[in-house]
Design an enzyme around this catalytic site. Structure first.
Site, PDB file in Angstrom:
ATOM      1  N   LYS A  40       2.317  -3.338   7.318  1.00  0.00           N
ATOM      2  CA  LYS A  40       2.581  -3.496   5.885  1.00  0.00           C
ATOM      3  C   LYS A  40       4.027  -3.072   5.566  1.00  0.00           C
ATOM      4  O   LYS A  40       4.708  -3.715   4.774  1.00  0.00           O
ATOM      5  CB  LYS A  40       1.595  -2.673   5.047  1.00  0.00           C
ATOM      6  CG  LYS A  40       0.165  -3.173   5.063  1.00  0.00           C
ATOM      7  CD  LYS A  40      -0.026  -4.563   4.470  1.00  0.00           C
ATOM      8  CE  LYS A  40       0.158  -4.610   2.975  1.00  0.00           C
ATOM      9  NZ  LYS A  40      -0.200  -5.967   2.431  1.00  0.00           N
TER      10      LYS A  40
ATOM     11  N   TYR B 188      -1.754  -0.641  11.070  1.00  0.00           N
ATOM     12  CA  TYR B 188      -1.896  -1.284   9.745  1.00  0.00           C
ATOM     13  C   TYR B 188      -0.703  -0.952   8.864  1.00  0.00           C
ATOM     14  O   TYR B 188      -0.026  -1.847   8.342  1.00  0.00           O
ATOM     15  CB  TYR B 188      -3.204  -0.834   9.067  1.00  0.00           C
ATOM     16  CG  TYR B 188      -3.241  -1.138   7.578  1.00  0.00           C
ATOM     17  CD1 TYR B 188      -3.249  -2.441   7.108  1.00  0.00           C
ATOM     18  CD2 TYR B 188      -3.248  -0.097   6.636  1.00  0.00           C
ATOM     19  CE1 TYR B 188      -3.265  -2.720   5.744  1.00  0.00           C
ATOM     20  CE2 TYR B 188      -3.276  -0.360   5.272  1.00  0.00           C
ATOM     21  CZ  TYR B 188      -3.274  -1.684   4.834  1.00  0.00           C
ATOM     22  OH  TYR B 188      -3.283  -1.950   3.481  1.00  0.00           O
TER      23      TYR B 188
ATOM     24  N   THR C 292       0.830  -1.204   0.000  1.00  0.00           N
ATOM     25  CA  THR C 292       0.000   0.000   0.000  1.00  0.00           C
ATOM     26  C   THR C 292       0.867   1.258   0.000  1.00  0.00           C
ATOM     27  O   THR C 292       2.016   1.235   0.456  1.00  0.00           O
ATOM     28  CB  THR C 292      -0.892  -0.028   1.267  1.00  0.00           C
ATOM     29  OG1 THR C 292      -1.435   1.261   1.487  1.00  0.00           O
ATOM     30  CG2 THR C 292      -0.100  -0.407   2.518  1.00  0.00           C
ATOM     31  N   ASP C 293       0.263   2.368  -0.430  1.00  0.00           N
ATOM     32  CA  ASP C 293       0.970   3.659  -0.359  1.00  0.00           C
ATOM     33  C   ASP C 293       1.041   4.179   1.087  1.00  0.00           C
ATOM     34  O   ASP C 293       1.783   5.115   1.379  1.00  0.00           O
ATOM     35  CB  ASP C 293       0.296   4.707  -1.267  1.00  0.00           C
ATOM     36  CG  ASP C 293      -1.152   5.003  -0.909  1.00  0.00           C
ATOM     37  OD1 ASP C 293      -1.711   4.338  -0.015  1.00  0.00           O
ATOM     38  OD2 ASP C 293      -1.736   5.918  -1.539  1.00  0.00           O
ATOM     39  N   GLU C 294       0.259   3.545   1.988  1.00  0.00           N
ATOM     40  CA  GLU C 294       0.207   4.072   3.362  1.00  0.00           C
ATOM     41  C   GLU C 294       1.535   3.889   4.111  1.00  0.00           C
ATOM     42  O   GLU C 294       1.763   4.520   5.131  1.00  0.00           O
ATOM     43  CB  GLU C 294      -0.952   3.417   4.134  1.00  0.00           C
ATOM     44  CG  GLU C 294      -2.269   3.654   3.420  1.00  0.00           C
ATOM     45  CD  GLU C 294      -3.516   3.298   4.212  1.00  0.00           C
ATOM     46  OE1 GLU C 294      -3.460   3.291   5.455  1.00  0.00           O
ATOM     47  OE2 GLU C 294      -4.548   3.038   3.572  1.00  0.00           O
TER      48      GLU C 294
HETATM   49  P1  NAD Z   1      -9.530  -7.527   2.264  1.00  0.00           P
HETATM   50  O1  NAD Z   1      -9.519  -7.264   3.732  1.00  0.00           O
HETATM   51  O2  NAD Z   1     -10.762  -7.268   1.468  1.00  0.00           O
HETATM   52  O3  NAD Z   1      -9.136  -9.050   2.000  1.00  0.00           O
HETATM   53  C1  NAD Z   1      -8.133  -9.713   2.718  1.00  0.00           C
HETATM   54  C2  NAD Z   1      -8.277 -11.206   2.465  1.00  0.00           C
HETATM   55  O4  NAD Z   1      -7.221 -11.880   3.177  1.00  0.00           O
HETATM   56  C3  NAD Z   1      -9.601 -11.792   2.977  1.00  0.00           C
HETATM   57  O5  NAD Z   1     -10.145 -12.662   2.004  1.00  0.00           O
HETATM   58  C4  NAD Z   1      -9.192 -12.563   4.221  1.00  0.00           C
HETATM   59  O6  NAD Z   1     -10.028 -13.682   4.493  1.00  0.00           O
HETATM   60  C5  NAD Z   1      -7.775 -12.994   3.861  1.00  0.00           C
HETATM   61  N1  NAD Z   1      -6.956 -13.269   5.050  1.00  0.00           N
HETATM   62  C6  NAD Z   1      -6.824 -12.489   6.156  1.00  0.00           C
HETATM   63  N2  NAD Z   1      -6.012 -13.101   7.043  1.00  0.00           N
HETATM   64  C7  NAD Z   1      -5.616 -14.261   6.467  1.00  0.00           C
HETATM   65  C8  NAD Z   1      -4.748 -15.309   6.884  1.00  0.00           C
HETATM   66  N3  NAD Z   1      -4.138 -15.297   8.080  1.00  0.00           N
HETATM   67  N4  NAD Z   1      -4.535 -16.344   6.051  1.00  0.00           N
HETATM   68  C9  NAD Z   1      -5.154 -16.395   4.814  1.00  0.00           C
HETATM   69  N5  NAD Z   1      -5.992 -15.439   4.390  1.00  0.00           N
HETATM   70  C10 NAD Z   1      -6.207 -14.385   5.197  1.00  0.00           C
HETATM   71  O7  NAD Z   1      -8.290  -6.716   1.708  1.00  0.00           O
HETATM   72  P2  NAD Z   1      -8.110  -5.981   0.299  1.00  0.00           P
HETATM   73  O8  NAD Z   1      -8.656  -4.612   0.409  1.00  0.00           O
HETATM   74  O9  NAD Z   1      -8.554  -6.874  -0.782  1.00  0.00           O
HETATM   75  O10 NAD Z   1      -6.521  -5.847   0.262  1.00  0.00           O
HETATM   76  C11 NAD Z   1      -5.713  -6.891  -0.280  1.00  0.00           C
HETATM   77  C12 NAD Z   1      -4.242  -6.496  -0.175  1.00  0.00           C
HETATM   78  O11 NAD Z   1      -4.025  -5.283  -0.884  1.00  0.00           O
HETATM   79  C13 NAD Z   1      -3.773  -6.239   1.257  1.00  0.00           C
HETATM   80  O12 NAD Z   1      -2.483  -6.763   1.395  1.00  0.00           O
HETATM   81  C14 NAD Z   1      -3.764  -4.720   1.368  1.00  0.00           C
HETATM   82  O13 NAD Z   1      -2.789  -4.291   2.292  1.00  0.00           O
HETATM   83  C15 NAD Z   1      -3.404  -4.324  -0.048  1.00  0.00           C
HETATM   84  N6  NAD Z   1      -3.905  -3.004  -0.499  1.00  0.00           N
HETATM   85  C16 NAD Z   1      -5.228  -2.670  -0.332  1.00  0.00           C
HETATM   86  C17 NAD Z   1      -5.678  -1.447  -0.796  1.00  0.00           C
HETATM   87  C18 NAD Z   1      -7.144  -1.048  -0.668  1.00  0.00           C
HETATM   88  O14 NAD Z   1      -7.497   0.080  -0.997  1.00  0.00           O
HETATM   89  N7  NAD Z   1      -8.039  -1.949  -0.256  1.00  0.00           N
HETATM   90  C19 NAD Z   1      -4.800  -0.554  -1.413  1.00  0.00           C
HETATM   91  C20 NAD Z   1      -3.459  -0.930  -1.562  1.00  0.00           C
HETATM   92  C21 NAD Z   1      -3.037  -2.162  -1.108  1.00  0.00           C
HETATM   93  P1  TYD Z   2     -10.723   3.851   4.434  1.00  0.00           P
HETATM   94  O1  TYD Z   2     -11.683   3.446   3.363  1.00  0.00           O
HETATM   95  O2  TYD Z   2     -10.827   3.201   5.776  1.00  0.00           O
HETATM   96  O3  TYD Z   2      -9.263   3.687   3.812  1.00  0.00           O
HETATM   97  P2  TYD Z   2      -7.817   4.191   4.401  1.00  0.00           P
HETATM   98  O4  TYD Z   2      -7.967   4.612   5.806  1.00  0.00           O
HETATM   99  O5  TYD Z   2      -6.999   2.949   4.269  1.00  0.00           O
HETATM  100  O6  TYD Z   2      -7.382   5.283   3.496  1.00  0.00           O
HETATM  101  O7  TYD Z   2     -10.874   5.413   4.654  1.00  0.00           O
HETATM  102  C1  TYD Z   2     -10.687   6.336   3.596  1.00  0.00           C
HETATM  103  C2  TYD Z   2     -10.774   7.732   4.179  1.00  0.00           C
HETATM  104  O8  TYD Z   2     -12.123   7.958   4.611  1.00  0.00           O
HETATM  105  C3  TYD Z   2      -9.916   7.936   5.409  1.00  0.00           C
HETATM  106  O9  TYD Z   2      -9.402   9.269   5.382  1.00  0.00           O
HETATM  107  C4  TYD Z   2     -10.869   7.771   6.572  1.00  0.00           C
HETATM  108  C5  TYD Z   2     -12.174   8.266   6.000  1.00  0.00           C
HETATM  109  N1  TYD Z   2     -13.408   7.642   6.531  1.00  0.00           N
HETATM  110  C6  TYD Z   2     -14.476   8.433   6.975  1.00  0.00           C
HETATM  111  O10 TYD Z   2     -14.409   9.678   6.964  1.00  0.00           O
HETATM  112  N2  TYD Z   2     -15.609   7.809   7.409  1.00  0.00           N
HETATM  113  C7  TYD Z   2     -15.719   6.453   7.450  1.00  0.00           C
HETATM  114  O11 TYD Z   2     -16.784   5.945   7.897  1.00  0.00           O
HETATM  115  C8  TYD Z   2     -14.621   5.647   6.984  1.00  0.00           C
HETATM  116  C9  TYD Z   2     -14.696   4.151   7.007  1.00  0.00           C
HETATM  117  C10 TYD Z   2     -13.487   6.303   6.522  1.00  0.00           C
END
Ligand code: NAD
Ligand code: TYD
Length: 357
Positions: free
Chosen positions: A165, A161, A135-137
Site C-alpha cells: 500500500k 500488505y 491505510t494508516d498501516e
Molecule cells: P476487501 O478485501 O473487502 O475488498 C477488496 C475488493 O477488491 C474485492 O471486491 C476484490 O474482489 C477486489 N479486487 C481484488 N483484486 C482485484 C483486482 N486485481 N482487480 C479488480 N478488483 C480486485 O477490502 P476492503 O477492506 O474493502 O478495503 C478496500 C480498500 O480500502 C483497500 O485498498 C484497503 O487497502 C483500504 N483500506 C481498508 C481498511 C479496512 O479496515 N478494511 C482501512 C483503510 C484502508
Molecule cells: P485485522 O482485522 O486483520 O486488521 P489489521 O491487521 O489490518 O489491523 O486485525 C485487527 C487486529 O486484531 C490485529 O492486531 C490482529 C488482531 N487479530 C486477532 O487477534 N485475531 C484474529 O483472529 C484476527 C483476524 C486479528
C-alpha cells in the site's frame, strides 16, 4: 451528471461506499463498479442496487490495461475511487506476491489509464479526480500512548500488505509530482461494519461467538487499533473528492483506539445483551471462548490517527460512535446469516455469477 469509476466495489468498503453514494445523490450520479470478484468480492453486497439504471458492473482485473482503458474510452469518467486491493495482513504474510501485483501494478495501471484518458495538451481535463484509498498501516507502528499518525509522519511499513500500500501511495504521489495528475490520497484507520469478510477481527469474532467457536486473540491481545464505522469512511471519501486539494493526503479516523482484547469482550457482552434471554446460544457465550494464540509475525503494536487536517480543511466529522456502530454491525450480522454462509462456503461467486448472467 457525475460518473464515478469505483474499483473493488464488490468488497467491504467499496460496496458500503456505493450504497452511501446512491443514498446521498440518488439519480444525480452514475457509478461503474469494476471488480475481479476475488474471494473478497461478493456481488451479493450490491443486490439492492443491481437493477439501478445508474449502476453498472464490469468484471475485470485492475491490472488489465485493455479492459480498463476500454472503460475509460466508453465512458466520460469524472472521478476514480480506487479501493481494489488485497487487504488482509495475514494473507500477505503467507503470500506476498499477489499483494505486489494487485496493489502496486494494479494501481499503476489505474493511474496510467486515467492519465491517458484525462490528459490534454496543457494538463488535465477540468474537474477530474483520482482518489486513492489507502491505510494508516503505511505509517508503521506507534508505541507510546498519546502519539498519533499525522500526514507528515514518515512511512515505515512492516507487513507485505502495508509495504504494497505504501508503494502504491508513492506511485500516486509520483504522478502528482511528475505530471500534475489530479490525485488525492486518504489514509484511513481500521474500518468495521456490514459486509466485512469474516477474516478480519470484528466479523470473525461476531461469527465465532454466534456459532460457538473459539475466539483467537493474537499474542497478548494488547495491540491497539483505531476503529471507524465504514459509513464514516465513505462520507470522508466523498468529501475529500469534493473539497480536497489535489496532491494532498488526508488521514481519516475517529479517535477510537481500543486493544483487541477489549474489542473481543465488547462483542461478547453486546451479543449477550442483544440476544433474547431464552436463546439457546446464551449458554455458551462467555469469556471462556477467548483463546490466546501465537502472535502474528511482525505484528504492529498500535495504530492511531490524528484526523486534524480532514476536520479543519474539509469539515469532516464521524457520525457514528463505536458504542452505536458495533450494535449496528452485530445487528447486521444477526440479520444476514445467509450472507455469512455464502461467503464462508467458498462457492458464493459461482452462485452469484449465475444469478447475474
Ligand atoms: P476487501 O478485501 O473487502 O475488498 C477488496 C475488493 O477488491 C474485492 O471486491 C476484490 O474482489 C477486489 N479486487 C481484488 N483484486 C482485484 C483486482 N486485481 N482487480 C479488480 N478488483 C480486485 O477490502 P476492503 O477492506 O474493502 O478495503 C478496500 C480498500 O480500502 C483497500 O485498498 C484497503 O487497502 C483500504 N483500506 C481498508 C481498511 C479496512 O479496515 N478494511 C482501512 C483503510 C484502508
Ligand atoms: P485485522 O482485522 O486483520 O486488521 P489489521 O491487521 O489490518 O489491523 O486485525 C485487527 C487486529 O486484531 C490485529 O492486531 C490482529 C488482531 N487479530 C486477532 O487477534 N485475531 C484474529 O483472529 C484476527 C483476524 C486479528
Amino acid at each position: 451528471m457525475k460518473t464515478y469509476l469505483v474499483t473493488g466495489g464488490a468488497g467491504f468498503i467499496g460496496s458500503n461506499f456505493i450504497h452511501y453514494m446512491f443514498d446521498r445523490y440518488g439519480d444525480d450520479i452514475k457509478i461503474i463498479n469494476v471488480d475481479l470478484l476475488t474471494y473478497a468480492g461478493n456481488l451479493e453486497n450490491l443486490s439492492d442496487v443491481k437493477n439501478n439504471p445508474n449502476y453498472s458492473f464490469v468484471k475485470a482485473d485492475i491490472c488489465d490495461k485493455v479492459e480498463i482503458s476500454k472503460i475509460f474510452a466508453d465512458n466520460d469518467i469524472d472521478s476514480v475511487v480506487h479501493f481494489a486491493a488485497e487487504s488482509h495482513v495475514d494473507r500477505s504474510i503467507k503470500d506476498p506476491e499477489v499483494f505486489a501485483r494487485t496493489n502496486v501494478i494494479g494501481t499503476l495501471n489505474m493511474l496510467n489509464c486515467a492519465k491517458e484518458a484525462w490528459e490534454t495538451n496543457d494538463g488535465f481535463k477540468e474537474g477530474k479526480r483520482f482518489l486513492h484509498v489507502s491505510t494508516d498501516e503505511v505509517y508503521g507502528s506507534l508505541t507510546e500512548e498519546g502519539t498519533y499518525f499525522y500526514e507528515t509522519t514518515p512511512y515505515d511499513p512492516h507487513s507485505p500488505y502495508s509495504a504494497s500500500k505504501a508503494s502504491s501511495d508513492f506511485l500516486v504521489k509520483a504522478y502528482v509530482d511528475t505530471y500534475g495528475f489530479p490525485a488525492l490520497i486518504t489514509n484511513c484507520s481500521n474500518n468495521y461494519g456490514p459486509y466485512q469478510f469474516p477474516e478480519k477481527l470484528i466479523p470473525l469474532i461476531i461469527n465465532n461467538v454466534l456459532t460457538g467457536k473459539k475466539l483467537p486473540v493474537y499474542g497478548d491481545g494488547k495491540n491497539v487499533r483505531d476503529w471507524l464505522y465504514v459509513m464514516d469512511h465513505a462520507k470522508a471519501i466523498d468529501m475529500v473528492i469534493e473539497k480536497g486539494r489535489i496532491g494532498e493526503k488526508y488521514n481519516v479516523g475517529g479517535h477510537n483506539e481500543k486493544q483487541n482484547i477489549e474489542i473481543v469482550k465488547i462483542i461478547i457482552d453486546t451479543i449477550k445483551e442483544m440476544l433474547p434471554e431464552d436463546d439457546e446460544r446464551q449458554a455458551h457465550i462467555n469469556y471462556d471462548l477467548i483463546t490466546y494464540v501465537e502472535d502474528r509475525k511482525g505484528h504492529d503494536r498500535r495504530y492511531a490517527i490524528a484526523p486534524d487536517k480532514i476536520r479543519s480543511e474539509i469539515g469532516w466529522e464521524p457520525d457514528t460512535m463505536f458504542a452505536e456502530g458495533i450494535k449496528l454491525t452485530i445487528r447486521w450480522y444477526f440479520d444476514h446469516t445467509e450472507w455469512m454462509e455464502h461467503v464462508t462456503s467458498g462457492d458464493y461467486q459461482k452462485y452469484y455469477e449465475e444469478m447475474y448472467k
